[in-house]
Scaffold this active site. Structure first.
Site, PDB file in Angstrom:
ATOM      1  N   GLN A   3       3.246   9.891   1.344  1.00  0.00           N
ATOM      2  CA  GLN A   3       4.546   9.205   1.424  1.00  0.00           C
ATOM      3  C   GLN A   3       5.460   9.558   0.256  1.00  0.00           C
ATOM      4  OE1 GLN A   3       2.482   5.235   2.326  1.00  0.00           O
ATOM      5  NE2 GLN A   3       4.389   5.037   3.466  1.00  0.00           N
ATOM      6  N   CYS A  46       5.902  -0.247   7.540  1.00  0.00           N
ATOM      7  CA  CYS A  46       5.560   0.959   6.780  1.00  0.00           C
ATOM      8  C   CYS A  46       6.775   1.383   5.972  1.00  0.00           C
ATOM      9  CB  CYS A  46       5.145   2.086   7.731  1.00  0.00           C
ATOM     10  SG  CYS A  46       4.680   3.611   6.874  1.00  0.00           S
ATOM     11  N   LEU A  47       6.559   1.719   4.707  1.00  0.00           N
ATOM     12  CA  LEU A  47       7.669   2.135   3.850  1.00  0.00           C
ATOM     13  C   LEU A  47       8.295   3.440   4.341  1.00  0.00           C
ATOM     14  CD1 LEU A  47       6.052   1.262   0.400  1.00  0.00           C
ATOM     15  CD2 LEU A  47       7.892   0.008   1.583  1.00  0.00           C
ATOM     16  N   GLY A 101       0.844  -1.187   0.000  1.00  0.00           N
ATOM     17  CA  GLY A 101       0.000   0.000   0.000  1.00  0.00           C
ATOM     18  C   GLY A 101       0.877   1.235   0.000  1.00  0.00           C
ATOM     19  N   HIS A 159      -4.407   1.338   7.832  1.00  0.00           N
ATOM     20  CA  HIS A 159      -3.039   1.866   7.921  1.00  0.00           C
ATOM     21  C   HIS A 159      -2.871   3.032   6.940  1.00  0.00           C
ATOM     22  CE1 HIS A 159       1.539   1.226   7.932  1.00  0.00           C
ATOM     23  NE2 HIS A 159       1.349   1.946   6.843  1.00  0.00           N
ATOM     24  N   GLU A 160      -3.354   2.848   5.714  1.00  0.00           N
ATOM     25  CA  GLU A 160      -3.217   3.900   4.692  1.00  0.00           C
ATOM     26  C   GLU A 160      -4.052   5.122   5.046  1.00  0.00           C
ATOM     27  OE1 GLU A 160      -0.855   3.459   2.892  1.00  0.00           O
ATOM     28  OE2 GLU A 160      -0.684   1.288   2.956  1.00  0.00           O
ATOM     29  N   HIS A 175      -2.414   7.433   7.333  1.00  0.00           N
ATOM     30  CA  HIS A 175      -1.453   8.344   6.680  1.00  0.00           C
ATOM     31  C   HIS A 175      -2.143   9.638   6.252  1.00  0.00           C
ATOM     32  CE1 HIS A 175       2.334   6.166   6.390  1.00  0.00           C
ATOM     33  NE2 HIS A 175       1.748   5.083   5.890  1.00  0.00           N
TER      34      HIS A 175
HETATM   35  O1  GNR Z   1       4.018  -2.606   2.601  1.00  0.00           O
HETATM   36  C1  GNR Z   1       3.365  -2.468   3.632  1.00  0.00           C
HETATM   37  N1  GNR Z   1       3.056  -3.551   4.377  1.00  0.00           N
HETATM   38  C2  GNR Z   1       2.147  -3.521   5.429  1.00  0.00           C
HETATM   39  C3  GNR Z   1       2.102  -4.617   6.274  1.00  0.00           C
HETATM   40  C4  GNR Z   1       1.207  -4.632   7.311  1.00  0.00           C
HETATM   41  C5  GNR Z   1       0.348  -3.586   7.507  1.00  0.00           C
HETATM   42  C6  GNR Z   1       0.394  -2.493   6.692  1.00  0.00           C
HETATM   43  C7  GNR Z   1       1.290  -2.448   5.657  1.00  0.00           C
HETATM   44  S1  GNR Z   1       1.314  -1.084   4.605  1.00  0.00           S
HETATM   45  C8  GNR Z   1       2.979  -1.117   4.073  1.00  0.00           C
HETATM   46  C9  GNR Z   1       3.233  -0.047   3.021  1.00  0.00           C
HETATM   47  C10 GNR Z   1       3.018   1.325   3.622  1.00  0.00           C
HETATM   48  O2  GNR Z   1       3.789   1.882   4.325  1.00  0.00           O
HETATM   49  N2  GNR Z   1       1.863   1.894   3.366  1.00  0.00           N
HETATM   50  O3  GNR Z   1       1.582   3.090   3.923  1.00  0.00           O
HETATM   51 NI    NI Z   2       2.678   3.158   5.769  1.00  0.00          NI
END
Ligand code: GNR
Ligand code: NI
Length: 170
Positions: A51, A94-95, A46, A136-137, A140
């Site tokens: 980001q 999270c990236l 995601g 999660h997204e 952000h």
């Molecule tokens: O790549 C991602 N893996 C992930 C694993 C578990 C819960 C959420 C994520 S999202 C993350 C990519 C990211 O930072 N998206 O904002």
């Molecule tokens: Ni993230």
């Protein structure tokens, strides 16, 4: 299409509350194309526009397994219409917080109203990893990271380590 740099903690821009998109047009689709390419390249499942430094309410996602057909998903101006009382724990990453993971508890299921790649209104009914990832997204979009759910001690330690790793590799 182009791969854009992903910003990491402690960049204060990650705390920005993103603005709604006015219209799904070709310029927005070009952004979503770049975001998807950036996400696949990372690799991640995601990515929120903030980001890559764009404070708009746009998310791309693909939770298909490595051996499955790609299944890109696009979310513009997403709104959580319903979230389950029951919670689920997932080991999140999270990236923007590279190489750190933590167990985070969130509603196990949710319904998300949004516009898709064509600007058509859709309702996503999510559970499992899809529910975790969309929440999660959407965090952000509010300037919230998964590490914000940890103690300040743990959070500060992780941020310091990421900053140091970025210094070394820069
Ligand atoms: O790549 C991602 N893996 C992930 C694993 C578990 C819960 C959420 C994520 S999202 C993350 C990519 C990211 O930072 N998206 O904002
Ligand atoms: Ni993230």
């Amino acid at each position: 299409m182009a791969i854009r740099p992903i910003i990491t903690v402690p960049d204060p821009f990650l705390k920005t509350v993103s603005e709604p998109v006015g219209k799904v047009d070709d310029a927005l689709r070009a952004l979503m194309d770049d975001m998807l390419e950036t996400m696949y390249d990372a690799p991640g499942i995601g990515l929120a526009a903030i980001q890559v430094g764009v404070p708009r309410r746009v998310i791309v996602m693909d939770i298909a397994g490595q051996d499955d057909e790609p299944e890109p998903r696009y979310f513009v101006n997403p709104v959580i219409e319903w979230a389950s009382e029951d919670l689920a724990v997932y080991n999140e990453g999270c990236l923007s917080v590279p190489e750190h993971y933590a167990e985070i508890e969130r509603p196990a299921r949710c319904h998300v109203r949004h516009l898709d790649y064509d600007g058509t209104e859709q309702l996503l009914e999510a559970d499992g990893l899809l529910a975790t990832c969309i929440q999660h997204e959407m965090d952000h979009l509010e300037g919230i990271l998964f590490i914000d759910y940890l103690s300040s001690l743990k959070r500060n330690m992780i941020v310091k380590k990421v900053a140091k790793a970025d210094r070394v590799s820069a």
